[in-house]
Design an enzyme around this catalytic site. Structure first.
Site, short mmCIF file in Angstrom:
data_model
loop_
_atom_site.label_atom_id
_atom_site.label_comp_id
_atom_site.label_asym_id
_atom_site.label_seq_id
_atom_site.Cartn_x
_atom_site.Cartn_y
_atom_site.Cartn_z
CG ASP A 15 -7.33 2.91 -4.25
OD1 ASP A 15 -7.52 2.57 -5.43
OD2 ASP A 15 -6.22 2.92 -3.71
CG ASP A 72 -1.79 1.23 1.27
OD1 ASP A 72 -2.56 1.43 0.31
OD2 ASP A 72 -1.68 2.02 2.22
CG HIS A 91 3.60 6.52 -4.64
ND1 HIS A 91 2.48 5.73 -4.62
CD2 HIS A 91 3.20 7.75 -4.25
CE1 HIS A 91 1.45 6.45 -4.23
NE2 HIS A 91 1.86 7.68 -4.00
#
Length: 1534
Positions: A629, A528, A531
């Site tokens: 999401d 999750d 980045h």
């Protein structure tokens, strides 16, 4: 282990200073990875290290092992040297390499994919088979109900489930805000029972074994819930104001904004135009004015960055009064503010030494000291002003971000519309936790001095738009929190790991336990917020996870905006699949492009070899129709689009998937934060209106089930080829093709990006043309509307729209289709079978998929063709069919037919350039829209395919030509069938193979044509090397490539190029003349170079033949052909010379002084190299010109042994040669002046040096004659090299020394020769001549540069010292002193002439001044007439360059490099081990560039010359015999 020919081997070429850390290399387990040296590293002592673990060892990221080198061909060069990894363990591995003192001169990563297994039998699920579905875990209800809810995935055809974290959630209830990473969420336990991780593990294992489903979950490393108990106990695990004091100004601003919120909420700014309910632009301006007028002036953030001027000036004054002198400030910049590391107001300072150095009083008087303090005060105020300006810019950005946030949260249509400002919905989200009771801002500011309090103010996490993902935005140096650029998650605290476990032991230990629990119970993880996770943290955690589960499947979604930056994450973390989303496509065209981008090769792609270069790849994709999401597709597109977009995704050759709710047509986003309802359970008999239950009737589940099964079938059965056709604006057709069975599945999807209720779709669907025979309709499905039911959001269950369902039929004959109106065969040619499809009901939201085969005849023939190809590789076995009626031409394997070919036959099969082929009435094949092939033989095509094949460049004109017709196919076989003997049989074999080819669909022809040619070519190479010497057979790839030069250059033309040899000689080939019909000799002749010197009278040159003969004929084992060439040229001896231009002997020109000495050197080489080689001396020579003046004699009229011919050549040189060329004048040379036709050569009685020539002719290899009337150089040689040319002196010394040795052994009957001197006949012994040259050489040729050198006749002409002259006694004495590479030839053939130390010095000068990338400069670049660019077409006024006058005045010729390197090796050995070792390194490094050129050249040769610094010269022969030969000789010497 697989046999070598089946093993997949990838080769990575290492290049110096090449950093590949942002390049992705993906490999499968079971592959072998070889590291080989690129040109820049060959010859160097390179060490390759990797952290891939040794067999049986545990992986440690920092533990690197050295890989051992293998050199299968021995030590002659580094072209085949490799070290390797046998890849058996999944993960991300680093490698780097260095040489000499450079520890690290390049490196990168490799990612080895995991192997996933399911079922009781543990069968493998290929990565491209994956179909995944995401669940929000909190919506699954109690653990004992999960099976019923997860069964929806199983029944919908998914084989992997992704669960959001199962841990205890934080108070926000967000799926990703975890209160405790180690505990299983107690909400999932049934009443009276506490469930735990082992229960989850049992369920996951049940799914794997019984349902064939894998299960993955998220890991969240970046943050924890703000209410986590452990973060309160260990505040050091977050970014607080003690461990991160750089955040103090940002915290002050954050608290001030919070107090501003309370005042707005209480209505205290309404009068200033800022009410609690913000609804328009005026209210936004009100926020800005309150910030600038009230808030910023109150908190004075600039003070955290400024200095206390009075305090610093007082310290400065004291130092001046005490007479303190400044320390050394070298390397420091001028006076500047040094930021206070604790970020106290006015806590910053300056460097006092800089201050003392900058502001120096004129004296120590108080007045001058005060004056100085005034200057410092002024400068400090300026510096404070600069800091104020910087903070002002931060405040401007903060104001913009605050207003932007308010716009999104309160005004934007797509935002959450939070309503009036309140404590629950503040003006903006707080950036820091505040775990104390509310107090005034002033009271809060007092807390800044209390470390026990401020350690509890923890920074929240979030994300920063457009930020560098490799930078941690909470670390010092970032102003994200101060500038309010963070889009903040107020429910979570950002975790502070530091640089390693030592910086925060509790956090590292806690998260490692969390990771190990996850890896123990799940098959994979989704990273999750990948980045934003510190990359070294994720790296360490995944290492811990793989220690628990080696085949861990890792996925992530990256928002870096750059594929190169994505690669950094994929490489370092070993991410298996990157999440990609179809929702990112703005139309169907883009959606189709994404399918093509994320996987598969083009239909009809070439068969790649098992051993091939490792090429960069893009990250493996997990292509989802929507992620959990993101916004709901039904809201953004239409409900009808769900099915066709899913179908487009499922046709991608990669992992695919979706989110629970998509298939049920849930018309809103299922919020990861707010959703508290549960998913429906599976009940196969549930109706569409059932509450809390779903079945195959619900939404598009029926369609998705069929699509998922199809996706898995295509991947499992090897349908790896993809073609995407944009039929019209809404319709996308996607083909998946299996390259071994040639079955296809074609899906036609009609998207509905716009709702048909308010968008008009046209009814005229264009027909489709499907190549092949439609076997069945795999599925046809339409989204249809149900009337009388409407969507109502259920209070308890997540429910979808009941008003839509899918009509679906599976595996039906084409006739039963309701979507297709009719299907007809439009063309059924020899190889074309196309069905035209017209549609009836392909409405928006529809999908139809056809299974297509080749028509039965083509299917059979392609199977038979594959069967015949198995003789080359077992990879063609799949899809092959035994031939029941094998044509006679194919009854013998090709290798058996090839074993009967001679090397001369192989010249025809593999090579022959256009002019050679034209001699036989043919030519090289010209590809329309492109160019002609370089060779008529197989190499011409192989050179083109070498570029087309690896890139699958099916759009290349060559492929287009093959698809359009059989011209090129027939060309290859027909040119061989027209020959006789074994070559014709090979032609017939090819024709029979091509006959199958002509009956398969045209789109498949390029790949199968290439497959046939590759097999034929490789078989031909094997046959070639079997006929060559052990040196070639056991040699490296480089040696073998060079040896092909022998095949390339040596052939038999329509007209015999060589004069006949004596009929008594054995092993001479004969044929019936194609012109006269009589029997004639057909010895191979050696072309000087291609394409310019390949046919007719310009094919054979004495000098070129004998410079190249040792390398191309003797070292390759072609002894009989070499003997025939020596004897054929011996028969043309006249005036004591052999011809340069041979012209079949009858048109010969005896105008060169060096060819005879190269010929004599070759006889010596033959006698030395060939077993019983001295026998050649007794071979009869049939003389064409028994006397200088005789007409050409018939073969056999005059014969004498070769030793007599040798004696004649030596005697004539001692006597002196002087004659005028026959037919002198423009007939034989249109450029030469009259004096140039006078030929002179003689051994100088004083020195023994063979001298000759005049300034109007050029008798050595540097033979450019001026051609420009405009520049007035016509008829003037550029390089006459008259006098004694150094290489001729060396070659003559070598020959004389040799005949002296032969005479002593009784092998040569002459010990000298009788000549006329001063009117008397005298006898000159060869021993005397030999010693005379020996004694005279260094005295005559060495340029010492010493002022009193008694041997130096022209000290004024010396401009380079420690070299050997290029000639001795030139008519222009300065020419003697020019530095050229010719002395290195003498060093190789007569090394005894040279003193070792002097030779070495001269070689060093040559290396520094003359050595280029591929060749040797033919003239010292310091010489005033040097010009390194050869342009034979340029005609201007410049005497030195017009019409290529500078041919040998600078351009870099390749063949002298061979002699230079051989000389270096010889003398290095004399100097000792160290010098020799360094020289071997140099030689390998120089030759690596030749290897690279040879590999890349479509001519598969080395050029005649290059322009300066290795630049391409368009006037050079593309491949030159002596260039290839002399390089091969160097490798032989090594």
């Amino acid at each position: 282990m697989l046999p070598q020919h089946m093993r997949q081997i990838r080769v990575l070429l290492l290049n110096d200073k090449e950093n590949l850390e942002r390049t992705l290399f993906r490999l499968d387990q079971g592959f072998e990875l070889q590291f080989r040296l690129g040109p820049s590293l060959q010859g160097k002592n390179v060490t390759v290290l990797t952290n891939y673990p040794a067999e049986g060892a545990r992986f440690e990221r920092s533990n690197f092992q050295v890989l051992q080198w293998n050199n299968p061909a021995g030590r002659e060069d580094d072209s085949d040297k490799y070290c390797y990894l046998d890849l058996k363990v999944a993960g991300s591995y680093q490698f780097y390499f260095g040489h000499g003192d450079t520890k690290r001169s390049g490196g990168g990563y490799i990612v080895v994919d995991p192997v996933l297994r399911v079922g009781a039998d543990n069968h493998v699920v290929p990565l491209d088979c994956i179909t995944i579905q995401t669940y929000l875990s909190k919506c699954l209800g109690r653990l004992d109900e999960w099976s019923d809810r997860l069964r929806v995935s199983k029944e919908s055809g998914y084989n992997m489930v992704h669960l959001t974290p199962l841990q205890t959630l934080g108070e926000s209830r967000s799926c990703y805000s975890l209160a405790d990473q180690l505990s299983f969420n107690p909400e999932f336990s049934a009443k009276g029972r506490k469930s735990g991780w082992t229960d989850v593990g049992a369920l996951v294992e049940k799914l794997r074994k019984e349902w064939n489903m894998l299960c993955i979950t998220d890991v969240v490393y970046n943050h924890t819930a703000s209410n986590s108990v452990w973060i309160k106990e260990h505040p050091e695990c977050g970014y607080n104001l003690v461990n991160s004091p750089h955040l103090r100004p940002a915290w002050v601003l954050d608290r001030a904004i919070f107090h501003l919120t309370t005042r707005i909420a209480d209505g205290r700014y309404t009068a200033k135009g800022l009410p609690a309910n913000i609804t328009n632009e005026a209210h936004l301006n009100g926020i800005r004015s309150v910030l600038w007028q009230d808030l910023y002036p109150q908190i004075k953030l600039w003070e955290f960055f400024q200095v206390n001027v009075d305090h610093i000036v007082e310290r400065f004054r004291t130092l001046l009064q005490n007479g303190t002198k400044p320390a050394n400030i070298e390397g420091k910049e001028g006076l500047k503010i040094i930021q206070d590391p604790h970020y106290c107001r006015y806590g910053s300072t300056v460097d006092m030494d800089c201050a003392l150095h900058t502001f120096v009083p004129r004296s120590s008087s108080p007045g001058h000291i005060e004056e100085c303090c005034g200057w410092l005060t002024q400068r400090l105020n300026e510096l404070n002003g600069e800091q104020y300006h910087i903070v002002h810019q931060h405040q401007e950005q903060a104001a913009n971000c605050i207003v932007g946030n308010v716009v999104y949260e309160r005004l934007a249509d797509h935002g959450p519309k939070l309503g009036p400002v309140s404590r629950k919905h503040p003006l903006v989200t707080r950036y820091f936790t505040f775990p104390f009771k509310e107090m005034t801002l002033d009271q809060e500011m007092q807390l800044l001095n209390q470390p026990d309090k401020i350690c509890n103010f923890l920074a929240h996490n979030g994300w920063v738009m457009g930020d560098d993902p490799l930078r941690n935005f909470a670390e010092p140096g970032s102003n994200v929190y101060l500038r309010r650029e963070l889009i903040c998650w107020g429910d979570s605290v950002k975790l502070r790991y530091g640089n390693g476990p030592g910086d925060c032991p509790y956090l590292w230990s806690h998260m490692q336990k969390y990771t190990e629990i996850t890896a123990k119970y799940f098959h994979g993880v989704r990273l999750d917020n990948c980045h934003s996770t510190p990359i070294h943290v994720a790296e360490a955690m995944l290492d811990a996870a793989r220690a628990v589960r080696p085949n861990l499947y890792v996925i992530a979604e990256l928002f870096t905006g750059s594929e190169l930056v994505d690669n950094v994450f994929v490489n370092r973390l070993g991410i298996t699949s990157l999440i990609r989303e179809a929702m990112s496509a703005w139309d169907s065209h883009e959606e189709g492009r994404l399918v093509y981008r994320y996987g598969g090769e083009p239909v009809g792609a070439f068969v790649q070899p098992s051993l091939r270069p490792l090429v960069p790849s893009i990250a493996h994709a997990m292509f989802l129709d929507v992620t959990h999401d993101n916004e709901c597709p039904i809201q953004l597109r239409s409900a009808l689009d769900s099915l066709p977009s899913s179908a487009i995704v499922s046709m991608a050759s990669c992992a695919t998937g979706s989110t629970r709710g998509y298939d049920e047509l849930v018309p809103h986003q299922i919020s990861v934060v707010k959703e508290e309802r549960v998913y429906s359970k599976w009940n196969s008999s549930a109706s569409t209106t059932s509450t809390g239950q779903v079945s195959v009737q619900t939404g598009i589940i029926a369609g998705k089930q069929a699509l998922n099964h199809l996706h898995q079938e295509l991947a499992a059965q090897g349908f790896i080829q993809v073609y995407v056709d944009q039929v019209d604006a809404d319709i996308v057709a996607i083909t998946r093709h299996c390259p071994s069975t040639h079955q296809s599945v074609v899906s036609v999807c009609r998207t509905a990006f716009w709702n048909p209720k308010n968008h008009e779709y046209h009814n005229n669907v264009p027909p489709m043309f499907i190549p092949g025979k439609i076997e069945e309709v795999v599925l046809e499905a339409r989204t249809v509307e149900r009337h009388g039911v409407n969507y109502t959001k259920d209070e308890k269950y997540i429910n979808g729209m009941p008003e839509y369902t899918v009509e679906i039929k599976e595996h039906i004959p084409l006739q039963e289709s309701t979507v297709v109106e009719q299907a007809g065969v439009t063309s059924k040619g020899r190889s074309e079978f196309v069905q035209e499809i017209t549609f009836r009901k392909l409405t928006p939201g529809s999908v139809i998929a056809f299974r297509v085969s080749l028509d039965p005849k083509a299917q059979k023939l392609v199977g038979v063709l594959r069967h015949h190809l198995t003789q080359f590789s077992p990879k063609y076995k799949k899809g092959s069919i035994m031939d029941t009626n094998v044509p006679s031409a194919l009854q013998k394997p090709l290798a058996q037919l090839m074993s009967k070919l001679t090397l001369a036959d192989l010249n025809i099969l593999l090579f022959r350039c256009d002019s050679e082929e034209q001699e036989d009435g043919g030519g090289c094949y010209g590809i329309p829209g492109w160019e002609a092939l370089k060779y008529a033989g197989l190499q011409g095509l192989m050179s083109v395919f070498a570029h087309v094949r690896p890139n699958n460049d099916l759009g290349h004109p060559l492929c287009a030509n093959l698809r359009q017709g059989d011209w090129l196919i027939d060309y290859v076989s027909n040119r061989l069938i027209h020959r006789e003997g074994p070559l014709a049989q090979v032609g017939q074999w090819l024709a029979a193979m091509f006959d199958y080819l002509k009956h398969i669909p045209r789109y498949l022809i390029p790949c199968y044509y290439d497959a046939i040619l590759v097999g034929t070519y490789n078989t031909a190479l094997d046959a070639t090397y079997k006929l060559m010497s052990n040196f070639i057979q056991n040699g490296s790839t480089f040696v073998r490539l060079l040896a092909l030069g022998s095949i390339q250059m040596c052939g038999i033309g329509r007209f015999p190029a060589l004069p006949p040899v004596a009929s008594a000689i054995e092993g001479v080939p004969y044929r019936v003349s194609p012109i006269s019909g009589h029997k004639e000799q057909c010895c191979v002749s050696l072309a000087a170079g291609l394409p310019h010197f390949s046919s007719g009278i310009f094919r054979c040159w004495g000098r070129d033949t004998f410079i190249a003969l040792r390398g191309l004929m003797l070292l390759t084992g072609r002894h009989i052909e070499a003997r025939n060439m020596i004897l054929a040229f011996a028969g043309t001896l006249r005036h004591g010379l052999i011809p340069n231009l041979l012209g079949e002997g009858r048109c010969a020109r005896f105008n060169c002084r060096d060819a005879v000495w190269w010929w004599l050197q070759c006889i010596q080489d033959y006698a030395t190299h060939v077993p019983q080689g001295c026998e050649i001396l007794r071979c009869p020579v049939t003389r064409m010109y028994p006397t200088d003046d005789s007409e050409p004699q018939k073969p056999g009229d005059v014969e004498q042994p070769l030793y007599d011919v040798i004696q004649e050549a030596l005697q004539r040189h001692l006597e002196g040669i002087s004659f005028r060329e026959r037919n002198a004048g423009p007939k034989i040379d249109m450029h030469m002046r009259d004096e140039g036709f006078n030929v002179f050569a003689k051994a100088d009685p004083a020195t023994g040096f063979v001298s000759g020539g005049n300034r109007f002719n050029c008798g050595t290899w540097m033979d450019k004659m001026g051609e420009s009337e405009r520049a007035r150089n016509k008829g003037m040689p550029a390089t006459p090299r008259d006098g004694a040319a150094v290489e001729i002196v060396g070659l003559s010394k070598s020959t004389v020394r040799w005949v002296v040795e032969l005479h002593k052994k009784g092998l040569f009957p002459y010990d000298g020769a009788r000549v006329h001197r001063d009117g008397k006949e005298v006898f000159i012994s060869y021993a005397k001549w030999n010693s005379q040259i020996q004694q005279s050489f260094e005295a005559g040729f060495w340029v010492s540069g010493e002022p009193n050198d008694p041997n130096e006749k022209h000290p004024d002409l010396v401009h380079k010292i420690s070299i050997y002259k290029d000639s001795y006694g030139a008519s222009s004495p300065w020419c003697d002193y020019q530095l050229r590479p010719n002395f290195t030839i003498a060093m190789v053939v007569a090394p005894e002439l040279f003193t070792v130390e002097k030779a070495w010095k001269a070689l060093e000068v040559a290396e520094k001044k003359l050595l280029g990338p591929l060749g040797m400069k033919t003239l010292d670049p310091d010489d005033m007439v040097y010009c390194g660019v050869y342009d034979n077409a340029l005609d201007n006024d410049n005497y030195n360059v017009a019409r290529g006058f500078n041919y040998h005045q600078g351009p870099e010729w390749l063949w002298p490099v061979g002699y230079f390197l051989r000389a270096k090796l010889y003398f290095a050995k004399k100097l000792g081990k160290e010098a020799y070792s360094k020289t071997v390194t140099l030689v390998k490094n120089v030759l690596s560039k030749h290897f690279t050129h040879l590999e890349r050249s479509p001519w598969k040769g080395l050029p005649e010359l290059t322009n300066e610094n290795g630049q391409y010269c368009p006037f050079s022969c593309e491949t030159q015999a002596w260039s290839v030969a002399t390089v091969l000789e160097v490798l032989y010497d090594l």
